[in-house]
Design a protein around this motif. Structure first.
Motif, short mmCIF file in Angstrom:
data_model
loop_
_atom_site.label_atom_id
_atom_site.label_comp_id
_atom_site.label_asym_id
_atom_site.label_seq_id
_atom_site.Cartn_x
_atom_site.Cartn_y
_atom_site.Cartn_z
N TYR A 345 17.87 -8.76 7.46
CA TYR A 345 17.73 -9.05 8.89
C TYR A 345 16.57 -8.25 9.49
O TYR A 345 15.75 -8.78 10.26
N SER A 417 25.51 -22.84 2.14
CA SER A 417 25.57 -21.53 2.79
C SER A 417 24.19 -20.87 2.82
O SER A 417 23.77 -20.33 3.86
N GLN A 420 22.12 -22.75 5.51
CA GLN A 420 22.52 -22.65 6.92
C GLN A 420 22.47 -21.21 7.45
O GLN A 420 22.04 -20.99 8.58
N ILE A 421 22.93 -20.24 6.67
CA ILE A 421 22.97 -18.86 7.17
C ILE A 421 22.15 -17.91 6.32
O ILE A 421 22.11 -16.71 6.59
N GLY A 425 23.28 -13.93 5.48
CA GLY A 425 24.55 -14.32 6.07
C GLY A 425 25.63 -14.50 5.02
O GLY A 425 26.79 -14.13 5.23
N THR A 426 25.24 -15.07 3.87
CA THR A 426 26.18 -15.26 2.77
C THR A 426 26.68 -13.91 2.27
O THR A 426 27.87 -13.75 1.96
#
Length: 487
Positions: A345, A417, A420-421, A425-426
Motif C-alpha cells: 500500500y 481476488s 479486484q483487491i 488486499g488478498t
C-alpha cells in the motif's frame, strides 16, 4: 520377547513411510504445476491456446476432483486396507500425468487434472492415517512432518522441471515419482492397527514386530492394541442412518472432526495451494514492475525457502509440542502478511522510493517461512493422530472433504481476488482468516506429542485408565496422560 534384528525399527518405519512420502511429493507437483504450465501456454508460439476461464479451472479443478477421491477413501481404507488403498491411488495419478503430457486441448488438460485430483483425494485421507499407523510415538511427529517436506519438494521439482523443460517433458518427469511410490508401498506390510481392527491378530503381530522390533514397551503397546479391538457382544441391529447418527454423537468422533475442520480451513486460507498455483503473477506484483528481480527467479526463491523450511520443520515438529509449532507459524504468518500488505500500500501511494520497491519481498518470504514451518505440517500431523481407530477412515474422509472444498473455493477465487483487491488486499484477507482459525484452535486443540494413538483416543473419550488418569490443563486445553490402558 526378544529377537535379534539386523535392520533397526527406525529404518523399517522409514521404508514403510517412504512410499507415502513419494506420493505426497507427486501431490506437491500436482498443486504447483499450473504455475509453470500456464506460463508456458501463454507464450505466442504455444500449441494450446487457453482463455482466462480455462486457466482458473485448470488450477482449481483439483479441488472438485479431490471430493470424489475423498468420498471413496473411507470405504477403501476400511474394506481394502491402507496398503492396497495407497497402491490403487497411484493409478489415476499416473494416468493423469500421462494424459497431461499428451494433451491436445483444454478438455484433455482438465480430464488429466481431474484424474490427478481423484488420486490426491484418496491419498489426502490415506497418507496421515498410514504414516501414523506405521510409526512409533517417538518417530511419529517427524514422519508426519515429512508430508510438509513432501509438498515442498514436489512444488520445487515441478517449478524446476517446468522452468528447464518443455511442459510435456516436465509432466513426464513429475509423474515418474508415482511409479516409485507404487514400488515402495508394495515392499511394505499392511499397518498393524488395520489388521487388528479386522481381527487378524497373527498378521498384526508380525507386521507390528517388523516395524517396531521386540522390546518390552513395544510388546506392551502391541497387546494393548490387540485387546482394544476385541469385539463386544453384538447388540440389536440398527439402520445405517441410526448407526451414523450414534457415531456423530460420540465425543471421540465429533471433537476430532471439528478440530480437523478448522485445521484444513486454516491450511487452505493461509494460501497454501494458491501461492504455488499463482506464484509468478503474485511475485510479479510483490517485487514491483520496475524491480530488477525476475518473477521466475522470485518463484524459485519461494520454492527454496519453502523447501528449506520444510526440512527444518521435520526436526522442529519432533522436538517441540504440536501446539507450539502451530501457533508460532500462525503468528509469523499473520504479522508478515500484514507487513507485506502495508508495504505494498505504501509503495502504491508513493511513500517508498523506486530503488526499494522490492522491499515487500522480505515479509513475503517470511510469510512463506511461517506457514511452511507450522501451518503446513501440523494439520497433517494431527490428522494422523486424533481419530480413534474404529472411526479413523470415516473421520479422515469427512475432514478431507473440508480440505477439498476449501481447495476449490480458495484457488478458484484467487484470480478474481487478485484482480479486484490486489495481492495486498488478498494478503489482508488471508491474515484475518488465519487469525480467526488460530483463535478457535487455541481453545480446541489438545497436545498429542509423545502419546500413543490409543492414549489420544482415550483422551477424546474422556475415559480414565486402570492405572492412571486423564488431566486437562485449563489454561491451554492440553492433554496430560499417564500411561494408561482404557477400562
Amino acid at each position: 520377547m526378544t529377537e535379534r534384528t539386523y535392520v533397526s525399527p527406525f529404518l523399517r518405519q522409514l521404508l514403510a513411510v517412504s512410499g507415502v512420502v513419494m506420493y505426497m511429493i507427486g501431490t506437491g507437483a500436482n498443486i504447483a504445476f499450473p504455475g509453470v504450465l500456464l506460463q508456458q501456454l501463454r507464450e505466442p508460439d504455444s500449441v494450446l491456446r487457453l482463455t482466462a476461464e480455462h486457466e482458473s479451472w485448470i488450477a482449481s479443478i483439483l479441488g472438485l476432483a479431490l471430493i470424489s477421491g475423498i468420498v471413496v477413501a473411507p470405504f477403501s481404507l476400511q474394506k481394502l486396507g491402507r496398503k492396497l488403498t495407497n497402491q490403487l491411488s497411484s493409478l489415476p495419478a499416473l494416468g493423469g500425468w500421462a494424459l497431461l503430457a499428451t494433451a491436445k486441448g483444454p478438455t484433455a488438460l482438465l480430464i488429466s487434472r481431474s484424474l490427478q485430483g481423484f488420486g490426491m483425494g484418496i491419498q489426502a485421507a490415506a497418507a496421515p492415517v498410514s504414516i501414523a499407523e506405521y510409526s512409533s510415538p517417538k518417530n511419529r511427529g517427524a514422519f508426519l512432518a515429512t508430508i510438509a517436506f513432501s509438498f515442498a519438494t514436489g512444488m520445487l521439482i515441478a517449478h524446476v522441471f517446468g522452468t528447464l523443460l518443455y511442459w510435456r517433458a516436465a509432466a513426464l518427469a513429475c509423474g515418474s515419482v508415482y511409479a516409485l511410490s507404487l514400488l515402495l508401498v508394495s515392499l511394505t506390510p499392511e499397518t498393524p492397527p488395520y489388521l487388528a481392527s479386522r481381527g487378524r491378530n497373527d498378521p498384526c503381530r508380525k507386521s507390528f514386530r517388523w516395524l517396531r522390533g521386540f522390546d518390552h514397551n513395544s510388546e506392551k503397546e502391541l497387546e494393548i492394541l490387540l485387546n482394544s479391538q476385541k469385539k463386544a457382544p453384538v447388540g440389536r441391529k440398527v439402520s445405517k442412518c441410526t448407526a451414523y447418527m450414534d457415531i456423530a454423537r460420540k465425543p471421540e468422533f465429533y471433537k476430532p472432526t471439528v478440530i480437523m475442520m478448522f485445521m484444513f480451513i486454516l491450511f487452505q486460507v493461509s494460501g497454501m495451494t494458491v501461492v504455488p498455483s499463482y506464484t509468478v503473477p503474485m511475485m510479479d506484483e510483490v517485487s514491483g514492475d520496475t524491480s530488477a528481480i525476475d518473477p521466475r527467479v522470485s518463484m524459485l526463491m519461494v520454492d527454496v525457502v519453502r523447501f528449506v523450511t520444510a526440512v527444518f520443520s521435520c526436526f522442529v515438529v519432533n522436538k517441540l509440542n504440536r501446539r507450539t509449532v502451530l501457533f508460532i507459524g500462525i503468528i509469523i504468518s499473520v504479522i508478515s502478511l500484514l507487513v507485506a500488505a502495508m508495504l505494498l500500500y505504501l509503495r502504491d501511494f508513493g511513500y517508498i522510493p523506486e530503488a526499494y520497491h522490492w522491499a515487500p519481498i522480505i515479509p513475503t518470504m517470511v510469510y512463506i517461512f511461517g506457514k511452511t514451518l507450522g501451518i503446513l505440517p501440523i494439520p497433517w500431523a494431527i490428522a494422523g493422530e486424533v481419530f480413534p481407530l474404529e472411526y479413523r477412515s470415516l473421520g479422515s474422509g469427512i475432514s478431507g472433504m473440508f480440505l477439498s472444498v476449501m481447495f476449490f473455493v480458495v484457488v478458484k477465487t484467487a484470480p478474481f481476488s487478485f484482480e479486484q483487491i490486489g495481492v495486498k488486499g488478498t494478503f489482508c484477507v488471508y491474515a484475518g482468516a488465519i487469525a480467526i482459525c488460530g483463535v478457535f484452535l487455541y481453545f480446541l486443540l489438545p497436545e498429542t506429542k509423545g502419546k500413543t494413538l490409543y492414549e489420544i483416543e482415550c483422551y477424546f473419550k474422556g475415559v480414565k485408565g486402570d492405572d492412571g488418569h486423564v488431566e486437562l490443563h485449563e489454561g491451554e486445553k492440553m492433554l496430560e496422560l499417564e500411561k494408561v490402558e482404557c477400562g
